[in-house]
Design an enzyme around this catalytic site. Structure first.
Site, PDB file in Angstrom:
ATOM      1  N   GLY A  13      40.804  74.851  31.026  1.00  0.00           N
ATOM      2  CA  GLY A  13      41.665  75.752  31.673  1.00  0.00           C
ATOM      3  C   GLY A  13      41.875  75.382  33.338  1.00  0.00           C
ATOM      4  O   GLY A  13      42.602  76.107  33.946  1.00  0.00           O
ATOM      5  N   SER A  19      43.779  76.651  40.134  1.00  0.00           N
ATOM      6  CA  SER A  19      42.932  77.325  38.968  1.00  0.00           C
ATOM      7  C   SER A  19      41.401  77.912  39.187  1.00  0.00           C
ATOM      8  O   SER A  19      40.780  77.116  39.951  1.00  0.00           O
ATOM      9  CB  SER A  19      42.905  76.397  37.849  1.00  0.00           C
ATOM     10  OG  SER A  19      44.193  75.948  37.416  1.00  0.00           O
ATOM     11  N   ILE A  20      41.103  79.243  38.798  1.00  0.00           N
ATOM     12  CA  ILE A  20      39.853  79.475  38.925  1.00  0.00           C
ATOM     13  C   ILE A  20      38.920  78.264  38.236  1.00  0.00           C
ATOM     14  O   ILE A  20      37.930  78.056  38.741  1.00  0.00           O
ATOM     15  CB  ILE A  20      39.504  80.893  37.934  1.00  0.00           C
ATOM     16  CG1 ILE A  20      40.538  81.833  38.854  1.00  0.00           C
ATOM     17  CG2 ILE A  20      38.296  81.157  38.075  1.00  0.00           C
ATOM     18  CD1 ILE A  20      40.189  83.142  38.161  1.00  0.00           C
ATOM     19  N   ASP A  64      45.296  72.059  22.536  1.00  0.00           N
ATOM     20  CA  ASP A  64      45.833  73.392  22.592  1.00  0.00           C
ATOM     21  C   ASP A  64      44.931  74.315  21.768  1.00  0.00           C
ATOM     22  O   ASP A  64      44.770  73.823  20.565  1.00  0.00           O
ATOM     23  CB  ASP A  64      47.341  73.244  21.901  1.00  0.00           C
ATOM     24  CG  ASP A  64      48.095  74.685  21.522  1.00  0.00           C
ATOM     25  OD1 ASP A  64      47.178  75.605  21.793  1.00  0.00           O
ATOM     26  OD2 ASP A  64      49.061  74.622  21.011  1.00  0.00           O
ATOM     27  N   TYR A 155      49.372  94.655  33.089  1.00  0.00           N
ATOM     28  CA  TYR A 155      48.668  93.693  32.611  1.00  0.00           C
ATOM     29  C   TYR A 155      48.617  94.172  31.229  1.00  0.00           C
ATOM     30  O   TYR A 155      48.422  92.967  30.310  1.00  0.00           O
ATOM     31  CB  TYR A 155      47.004  93.967  33.104  1.00  0.00           C
ATOM     32  CG  TYR A 155      46.330  92.881  32.984  1.00  0.00           C
ATOM     33  CD1 TYR A 155      46.614  91.676  33.491  1.00  0.00           C
ATOM     34  CD2 TYR A 155      44.828  93.044  32.285  1.00  0.00           C
ATOM     35  CE1 TYR A 155      45.577  90.653  33.488  1.00  0.00           C
ATOM     36  CE2 TYR A 155      43.970  92.005  32.050  1.00  0.00           C
ATOM     37  CZ  TYR A 155      44.338  90.868  32.748  1.00  0.00           C
ATOM     38  OH  TYR A 155      43.683  89.696  32.618  1.00  0.00           O
ATOM     39  N   LYS A 162      41.526  91.120  27.044  1.00  0.00           N
ATOM     40  CA  LYS A 162      40.196  90.866  27.647  1.00  0.00           C
ATOM     41  C   LYS A 162      39.128  91.720  27.146  1.00  0.00           C
ATOM     42  O   LYS A 162      37.859  91.575  27.310  1.00  0.00           O
ATOM     43  CB  LYS A 162      40.432  91.076  29.407  1.00  0.00           C
ATOM     44  CG  LYS A 162      41.267  89.928  29.942  1.00  0.00           C
ATOM     45  CD  LYS A 162      40.795  88.721  30.001  1.00  0.00           C
ATOM     46  CE  LYS A 162      41.352  87.830  30.851  1.00  0.00           C
ATOM     47  NZ  LYS A 162      40.863  86.326  30.773  1.00  0.00           N
ATOM     48  N   ILE A 191      43.315  86.709  42.030  1.00  0.00           N
ATOM     49  CA  ILE A 191      43.518  85.447  42.587  1.00  0.00           C
ATOM     50  C   ILE A 191      44.698  84.814  42.232  1.00  0.00           C
ATOM     51  O   ILE A 191      45.111  84.773  41.210  1.00  0.00           O
ATOM     52  CB  ILE A 191      42.155  84.424  42.383  1.00  0.00           C
ATOM     53  CG1 ILE A 191      41.028  85.040  42.728  1.00  0.00           C
ATOM     54  CG2 ILE A 191      42.615  83.225  42.859  1.00  0.00           C
ATOM     55  CD1 ILE A 191      39.614  84.302  42.068  1.00  0.00           C
ATOM     56  N   THR A 193      47.175  82.621  41.025  1.00  0.00           N
ATOM     57  CA  THR A 193      47.256  81.200  40.272  1.00  0.00           C
ATOM     58  C   THR A 193      48.442  81.428  39.373  1.00  0.00           C
ATOM     59  O   THR A 193      49.171  82.420  39.474  1.00  0.00           O
ATOM     60  CB  THR A 193      46.113  81.266  39.319  1.00  0.00           C
ATOM     61  OG1 THR A 193      46.125  82.291  38.186  1.00  0.00           O
ATOM     62  CG2 THR A 193      44.747  81.483  39.910  1.00  0.00           C
ATOM     63  N   LEU A 194      48.641  80.332  38.520  1.00  0.00           N
ATOM     64  CA  LEU A 194      49.918  80.232  37.804  1.00  0.00           C
ATOM     65  C   LEU A 194      49.855  81.384  36.823  1.00  0.00           C
ATOM     66  O   LEU A 194      50.668  82.233  36.459  1.00  0.00           O
ATOM     67  CB  LEU A 194      49.894  79.103  36.982  1.00  0.00           C
ATOM     68  CG  LEU A 194      50.436  77.821  37.419  1.00  0.00           C
ATOM     69  CD1 LEU A 194      50.420  76.711  36.511  1.00  0.00           C
ATOM     70  CD2 LEU A 194      51.767  78.209  37.767  1.00  0.00           C
TER      71      LEU A 194
HETATM   72  P1  NAP Z   1      45.631  79.205  35.387  1.00  0.00           P
HETATM   73  O1  NAP Z   1      45.098  78.145  36.566  1.00  0.00           O
HETATM   74  O2  NAP Z   1      47.154  79.394  35.074  1.00  0.00           O
HETATM   75  O3  NAP Z   1      44.770  78.743  34.111  1.00  0.00           O
HETATM   76  C1  NAP Z   1      45.090  79.318  33.030  1.00  0.00           C
HETATM   77  C2  NAP Z   1      44.762  78.272  32.117  1.00  0.00           C
HETATM   78  O4  NAP Z   1      44.972  78.575  30.732  1.00  0.00           O
HETATM   79  C3  NAP Z   1      45.795  77.203  32.260  1.00  0.00           C
HETATM   80  O5  NAP Z   1      45.187  75.827  32.534  1.00  0.00           O
HETATM   81  C4  NAP Z   1      46.510  77.205  30.906  1.00  0.00           C
HETATM   82  O6  NAP Z   1      47.299  75.938  30.730  1.00  0.00           O
HETATM   83  C5  NAP Z   1      45.619  77.463  30.038  1.00  0.00           C
HETATM   84  N1  NAP Z   1      46.261  77.854  28.627  1.00  0.00           N
HETATM   85  C6  NAP Z   1      47.157  78.564  28.234  1.00  0.00           C
HETATM   86  N2  NAP Z   1      47.322  78.526  26.867  1.00  0.00           N
HETATM   87  C7  NAP Z   1      46.707  77.545  26.326  1.00  0.00           C
HETATM   88  C8  NAP Z   1      46.331  77.088  25.389  1.00  0.00           C
HETATM   89  N3  NAP Z   1      47.024  77.465  24.284  1.00  0.00           N
HETATM   90  N4  NAP Z   1      45.457  76.105  25.131  1.00  0.00           N
HETATM   91  C9  NAP Z   1      44.715  75.717  26.078  1.00  0.00           C
HETATM   92  N5  NAP Z   1      44.895  75.858  27.374  1.00  0.00           N
HETATM   93  C10 NAP Z   1      45.587  76.991  27.571  1.00  0.00           C
HETATM   94  O7  NAP Z   1      45.186  80.728  35.934  1.00  0.00           O
HETATM   95  P2  NAP Z   1      43.841  81.419  36.113  1.00  0.00           P
HETATM   96  O8  NAP Z   1      43.819  82.621  36.884  1.00  0.00           O
HETATM   97  O9  NAP Z   1      42.835  80.402  36.920  1.00  0.00           O
HETATM   98  O10 NAP Z   1      43.020  81.565  34.747  1.00  0.00           O
HETATM   99  C11 NAP Z   1      41.880  81.297  34.233  1.00  0.00           C
HETATM  100  C12 NAP Z   1      41.111  82.447  33.701  1.00  0.00           C
HETATM  101  O11 NAP Z   1      40.858  83.449  34.546  1.00  0.00           O
HETATM  102  C13 NAP Z   1      41.930  83.236  32.565  1.00  0.00           C
HETATM  103  O12 NAP Z   1      41.229  83.651  31.540  1.00  0.00           O
HETATM  104  C14 NAP Z   1      42.381  84.336  33.303  1.00  0.00           C
HETATM  105  O13 NAP Z   1      42.930  85.632  32.644  1.00  0.00           O
HETATM  106  C15 NAP Z   1      41.062  84.848  34.018  1.00  0.00           C
HETATM  107  N6  NAP Z   1      41.391  85.484  35.226  1.00  0.00           N
HETATM  108  C16 NAP Z   1      42.284  85.280  36.134  1.00  0.00           C
HETATM  109  C17 NAP Z   1      42.376  86.244  37.297  1.00  0.00           C
HETATM  110  C18 NAP Z   1      43.431  85.879  38.484  1.00  0.00           C
HETATM  111  O14 NAP Z   1      43.519  87.121  39.200  1.00  0.00           O
HETATM  112  N7  NAP Z   1      43.891  84.837  38.688  1.00  0.00           N
HETATM  113  C19 NAP Z   1      41.611  87.174  37.536  1.00  0.00           C
HETATM  114  C20 NAP Z   1      40.498  87.346  36.453  1.00  0.00           C
HETATM  115  C21 NAP Z   1      40.509  86.623  35.330  1.00  0.00           C
HETATM  116  P3  NAP Z   1      49.223  75.918  30.908  1.00  0.00           P
HETATM  117  O15 NAP Z   1      49.183  76.222  32.103  1.00  0.00           O
HETATM  118  O16 NAP Z   1      49.181  74.799  30.285  1.00  0.00           O
HETATM  119  O17 NAP Z   1      49.406  77.149  29.834  1.00  0.00           O
END
Ligand code: NAP
Length: 269
Positions: A13, A19-20, A64, A155, A162, A191, A193-194
């Site tokens: 991820g 990214s987190i 994937d 959301y 979730k 946070i 992020t993408l």
């Molecule tokens: P992020 O940087 O966009 O990371 C999300 C990751 O999921 C990306 O690397 C993405 O790859 C990957 N992903 C999506 N579809 C996929 C697939 N089919 N196979 C493999 N990887 C895949 O965003 P993030 O916010 O750090 O998210 C990380 C986790 O933290 C997520 O579970 C998110 O729900 C959780 N979270 C985020 C927040 C927040 O506010 N940011 C808060 C609480 C929890 P691609 O870019 O190629 O799709």
């Protein structure tokens, strides 16, 4: 000697430096962990490879998580490279953008299927394959959000995914306990992020949470710090848990309007 010296694990991820998963990677690297990275598609390769290199990683592989053959292949590669694993980080979520705004009752069957498959089932798929690589036990960590528990406008289906993810953490923790494999989640505050930028109104909710949470907004380094605990030996009897790392937002029943007004006035000065 760091807390993770001699420990090996894979991070799923990392999309970019915001990214987190990257915050977690940096924390584990500081503690001496040997890290491997898996990214979703070819487009990300160029972004993930230099990041992986900066923490001395020699394992960067595409996967994937919706494709069982790709997941099998990834774990064959991981087994060849690492032999055994001590930890795994699942920081993956996705829902089609049209599902992340407007009325929840408009959620489509296909949007529901995709959100649950990518964001929840994938944890089961990864845990099953990680199990044989963790013969002496291990720790698996995923990322959740408060929208699993309480309604967070826009959301939408991701909140449902979730909630299913948090239940999956508990069932996996029960199932893998005899193998001494622990499974936990961090429920992170918002946070930028993408992934989060795809949720309609994200910026406003980030500002709101920052004003309401007793400790204000969190950063990816805060999630990294909690991951040191949940992935490491200090938490060796903790499993099936959802740990809030949200500046205390989830304890508030109503916003402290006095504090919010004072903060707004100060920002005008
Ligand atoms: P992020 O940087 O966009 O990371 C999300 C990751 O999921 C990306 O690397 C993405 O790859 C990957 N992903 C999506 N579809 C996929 C697939 N089919 N196979 C493999 N990887 C895949 O965003 P993030 O916010 O750090 O998210 C990380 C986790 O933290 C997520 O579970 C998110 O729900 C959780 N979270 C985020 C927040 C927040 O506010 N940011 C808060 C609480 C929890 P691609 O870019 O190629 O799709």
């Amino acid at each position: 000697m760091g807390l993770f010296t001699g420990k090996k694990g894979i991070i799923f991820g990392v999309a970019n430096k915001n990214s987190i998963a990257w915050g977690i990677s940096q924390a584990l690297h500081e503690e001496g962990a040997e890290l491997g990275f898996s990214y979703a598609g070819e487009v990300l390769k160029k972004r993930v490879e230099p990041l992986a290199e900066s923490v001395g990683s020699k394992f960067v592989a595409e996967c994937d998580v919706t494709n069982d053959e790709a997941v099998d292949h990834l774990f064959t590669q991981a087994s060849d490279h690492f032999g055994t694993l001590d930890f795994l980080v699942h920081a993956i979520a996705f829902a089609p953008s049209e599902e992340l705004s407007g009325r929840f009752s408009n959620t489509t069957r296909n949007g529901f299927r995709i959100a649950l498959d990518v964001s929840c089932y994938s944890l089961i798929a990864l845990a099953k394959r990680a199990m044989p690589l963790m013969p002496k036990g291990g720790s698996i960590l995923t990322l959740s959000y408060y929208g699993a528990e309480k309604v967070t406008p826009n959301y939408n289906v991701m909140g449902v995914a979730k909630a299913a993810l948090e239940a999956t953490v508990r069932y996996l923790a029960w199932d893998l306990g005899p193998e001494r494999i622990r499974v936990n989640a961090i429920s992170a505050g918002p946070i930028k992020t993408l992934a989060s930028s795809g949720v309609s109104g994200f910026r406003k909710s980030l500002n709101y949470v920052g004003a309401v949470a007793p400790l204000g907004n969190v950063g990816q380094e805060d999630i990294g710090d909690a991951a040191r605990f949940l992935l490491g030996d200090w938490s060796k009897q903790i499993t099936g848990e959802v740990l809030y790392v949200d500046g205390g937002y989830h304890i508030m029943g109503a916003p402290d309007t006095d504090r919010m007004e004072k903060a707004a006035a100060q920002s005008q000065e």
